[in-house]
Design a protein around this motif. Sequence first.
Motif, PDB file in Angstrom:
ATOM      1  N   TYR A 141       0.827  -1.202   0.000  1.00  0.00           N
ATOM      2  CA  TYR A 141       0.000   0.000   0.000  1.00  0.00           C
ATOM      3  C   TYR A 141       0.865   1.256   0.000  1.00  0.00           C
ATOM      4  O   TYR A 141       1.831   1.360   0.757  1.00  0.00           O
ATOM      5  N   PHE A 142       0.464   2.220  -0.844  1.00  0.00           N
ATOM      6  CA  PHE A 142       1.142   3.506  -0.940  1.00  0.00           C
ATOM      7  C   PHE A 142       0.142   4.626  -0.687  1.00  0.00           C
ATOM      8  O   PHE A 142      -1.001   4.564  -1.138  1.00  0.00           O
ATOM      9  N   GLY A 143       0.585   5.688  -0.003  1.00  0.00           N
ATOM     10  CA  GLY A 143      -0.217   6.867   0.239  1.00  0.00           C
ATOM     11  C   GLY A 143       0.526   7.751   1.222  1.00  0.00           C
ATOM     12  O   GLY A 143       1.645   7.436   1.655  1.00  0.00           O
ATOM     13  N   LEU A 144      -0.065   8.901   1.574  1.00  0.00           N
ATOM     14  CA  LEU A 144       0.459   9.623   2.730  1.00  0.00           C
ATOM     15  C   LEU A 144       0.520   8.638   3.896  1.00  0.00           C
ATOM     16  O   LEU A 144       1.517   8.559   4.622  1.00  0.00           O
ATOM     17  N   PHE A 145      -0.546   7.874   4.037  1.00  0.00           N
ATOM     18  CA  PHE A 145      -0.592   6.756   4.977  1.00  0.00           C
ATOM     19  C   PHE A 145      -0.656   5.456   4.181  1.00  0.00           C
ATOM     20  O   PHE A 145      -1.460   5.336   3.255  1.00  0.00           O
ATOM     21  N   GLY A 146       0.173   4.481   4.568  1.00  0.00           N
ATOM     22  CA  GLY A 146       0.024   3.166   3.979  1.00  0.00           C
ATOM     23  C   GLY A 146      -1.267   2.538   4.445  1.00  0.00           C
ATOM     24  O   GLY A 146      -2.065   2.036   3.649  1.00  0.00           O
ATOM     25  N   THR A 147      -1.504   2.592   5.764  1.00  0.00           N
ATOM     26  CA  THR A 147      -2.732   2.064   6.351  1.00  0.00           C
ATOM     27  C   THR A 147      -3.315   3.061   7.340  1.00  0.00           C
ATOM     28  O   THR A 147      -2.586   3.724   8.092  1.00  0.00           O
ATOM     29  N   LEU A 148      -4.621   3.174   7.347  1.00  0.00           N
ATOM     30  CA  LEU A 148      -5.387   3.919   8.347  1.00  0.00           C
ATOM     31  C   LEU A 148      -6.305   2.915   9.030  1.00  0.00           C
ATOM     32  O   LEU A 148      -7.263   2.440   8.423  1.00  0.00           O
ATOM     33  N   ILE A 149      -6.024   2.590  10.275  1.00  0.00           N
ATOM     34  CA  ILE A 149      -6.800   1.573  10.983  1.00  0.00           C
ATOM     35  C   ILE A 149      -7.395   2.200  12.248  1.00  0.00           C
ATOM     36  O   ILE A 149      -6.671   2.726  13.101  1.00  0.00           O
ATOM     37  N   ASP A 150      -8.727   2.165  12.353  1.00  0.00           N
ATOM     38  CA  ASP A 150      -9.439   2.763  13.505  1.00  0.00           C
ATOM     39  C   ASP A 150      -8.956   4.193  13.742  1.00  0.00           C
ATOM     40  O   ASP A 150      -8.677   4.590  14.878  1.00  0.00           O
ATOM     41  N   SER A 151      -8.890   4.969  12.681  1.00  0.00           N
ATOM     42  CA  SER A 151      -8.275   6.288  12.761  1.00  0.00           C
ATOM     43  C   SER A 151      -9.187   7.350  12.156  1.00  0.00           C
ATOM     44  O   SER A 151     -10.161   7.048  11.458  1.00  0.00           O
ATOM     45  N   THR A 152      -8.825   8.611  12.410  1.00  0.00           N
ATOM     46  CA  THR A 152      -9.586   9.753  11.902  1.00  0.00           C
ATOM     47  C   THR A 152      -8.637  10.764  11.281  1.00  0.00           C
ATOM     48  O   THR A 152      -7.621  11.120  11.880  1.00  0.00           O
ATOM     49  N   VAL A 153      -8.979  11.228  10.068  1.00  0.00           N
ATOM     50  CA  VAL A 153      -8.263  12.327   9.422  1.00  0.00           C
ATOM     51  C   VAL A 153      -9.303  13.364   9.017  1.00  0.00           C
ATOM     52  O   VAL A 153     -10.304  13.033   8.380  1.00  0.00           O
ATOM     53  N   LYS A 154      -9.067  14.613   9.372  1.00  0.00           N
ATOM     54  CA  LYS A 154     -10.048  15.659   9.075  1.00  0.00           C
ATOM     55  C   LYS A 154      -9.351  16.980   8.750  1.00  0.00           C
ATOM     56  O   LYS A 154      -8.201  17.221   9.141  1.00  0.00           O
ATOM     57  N   ASN A 155     -10.067  17.823   8.009  1.00  0.00           N
ATOM     58  CA  ASN A 155      -9.644  19.206   7.746  1.00  0.00           C
ATOM     59  C   ASN A 155      -8.250  19.297   7.132  1.00  0.00           C
ATOM     60  O   ASN A 155      -7.487  20.228   7.419  1.00  0.00           O
ATOM     61  N   LEU A 156      -7.906  18.361   6.263  1.00  0.00           N
ATOM     62  CA  LEU A 156      -6.570  18.314   5.676  1.00  0.00           C
ATOM     63  C   LEU A 156      -6.654  18.514   4.162  1.00  0.00           C
ATOM     64  O   LEU A 156      -7.522  17.943   3.493  1.00  0.00           O
ATOM     65  N   LYS A 157      -5.713  19.291   3.615  1.00  0.00           N
ATOM     66  CA  LYS A 157      -5.592  19.473   2.168  1.00  0.00           C
ATOM     67  C   LYS A 157      -4.308  18.795   1.705  1.00  0.00           C
ATOM     68  O   LYS A 157      -3.225  19.093   2.218  1.00  0.00           O
ATOM     69  N   LEU A 158      -4.447  17.907   0.744  1.00  0.00           N
ATOM     70  CA  LEU A 158      -3.304  17.210   0.152  1.00  0.00           C
ATOM     71  C   LEU A 158      -3.214  17.684  -1.295  1.00  0.00           C
ATOM     72  O   LEU A 158      -3.973  17.237  -2.154  1.00  0.00           O
ATOM     73  N   MET A 159      -2.296  18.619  -1.547  1.00  0.00           N
ATOM     74  CA  MET A 159      -2.255  19.331  -2.824  1.00  0.00           C
ATOM     75  C   MET A 159      -1.037  18.907  -3.647  1.00  0.00           C
ATOM     76  O   MET A 159       0.085  18.917  -3.164  1.00  0.00           O
ATOM     77  N   ASN A 160      -1.285  18.547  -4.908  1.00  0.00           N
ATOM     78  CA  ASN A 160      -0.243  18.104  -5.836  1.00  0.00           C
ATOM     79  C   ASN A 160       0.468  16.857  -5.317  1.00  0.00           C
ATOM     80  O   ASN A 160       1.692  16.751  -5.385  1.00  0.00           O
TER      81      ASN A 160
END
Length: 337
Positions: free
Chosen positions: A107-126
């Motif tokens: 898995y590739f991403g800012l996060f490889g895995t998000l498990i039982d987690s919360t991400v909010k109010n974030l801008k991922l630009m370019n």
Amino acid sequence: MRKILSVLLAAVLLTTIFGTIPAVSAEKVIPVEIYTPEDLQKIADDPGGDYILMADLDMTGIAWKALDFSGTLDGNGHAILNLTLTEMGDLKPNSCDGNKKLYETAYFGLFGTLIDSTVKNLKLMNVRARVDIDEPCFIGGLAGYAENATITDCTVVGTLELRAFDRMFGVGGVVGYGSGKIKNCTVDVTLITTDTDAKTKDEQFLGGVYATGFMDVRDCNVTIDGYTSEHGYVHNGGIVGMYMEYPLGTGKKGYITGNHVEGRITFFENNEDRRAYCKAFVGEALVNYYILDDNTQNFQKDEWKDFTEELYVISISVLKDSSHLRDDLTSHLLHIL
């Protein structure tokens, strides 16, 4: 009666002597503040913590290893800029195809895995990725894999490309594969999947919000420019490529409601027992207990029969030679260069 009166009298005396005993309250969690790219990378030291972004972060020139995260990240309205996804995360949870076969997956991403987690109010630009791999793999701008994750009020803008073979792979604008909830997000992405082995009949997935899995998607605004060159089975959608129960046996009802999709997916499926799923919202649905309602779209699918060259390569070469522009490709290719 005498016993009850004694208890009441004792309570009155204690209150008189010591005053009202205050109720015990939970201790307020103070998130760790993130000011620099180095601070962001340190999440790996405590992946279950609570974090808040305090400034925009320019990730130009920084090699990024996907974080495996089980905490909370509040983007606080700030942006992570110019992130290039270069290395998979350490965790490799199973992905599951439409035939319920399980695959250990990268898995590739800012996060490889998000498990039982919360991400909010974030801008991922370019955000950008170009992954060449010979094992099952999923890419998502925010996360490759999600399990019971909640993503709200986020923006993802970028280009994600996966060149792969080996049975099971895909790309999603926000998440690659998994379960959870995505709400009130804005997505503007170019997504490319290319099957690099014409001999293998694999399963390919592409979705403007996520590639495949069982995620609720509500009130999102999606702009997608997708390209799929595949010798196996295509599952493409403006929101999700294939909607399927995961984890298996949950039995819950799913929701894809209140979203808007703009754009186009260009694809070929070079396969004698062709299926070629490509639709504005859900490419293919393997569950019938979900609500698909109040979604709007201005979406086109463009299916090609010429398998001699990868479609994304063709699209760029066509654009550079304006005399050979196809009228139905012009509008959605101009922003690539």
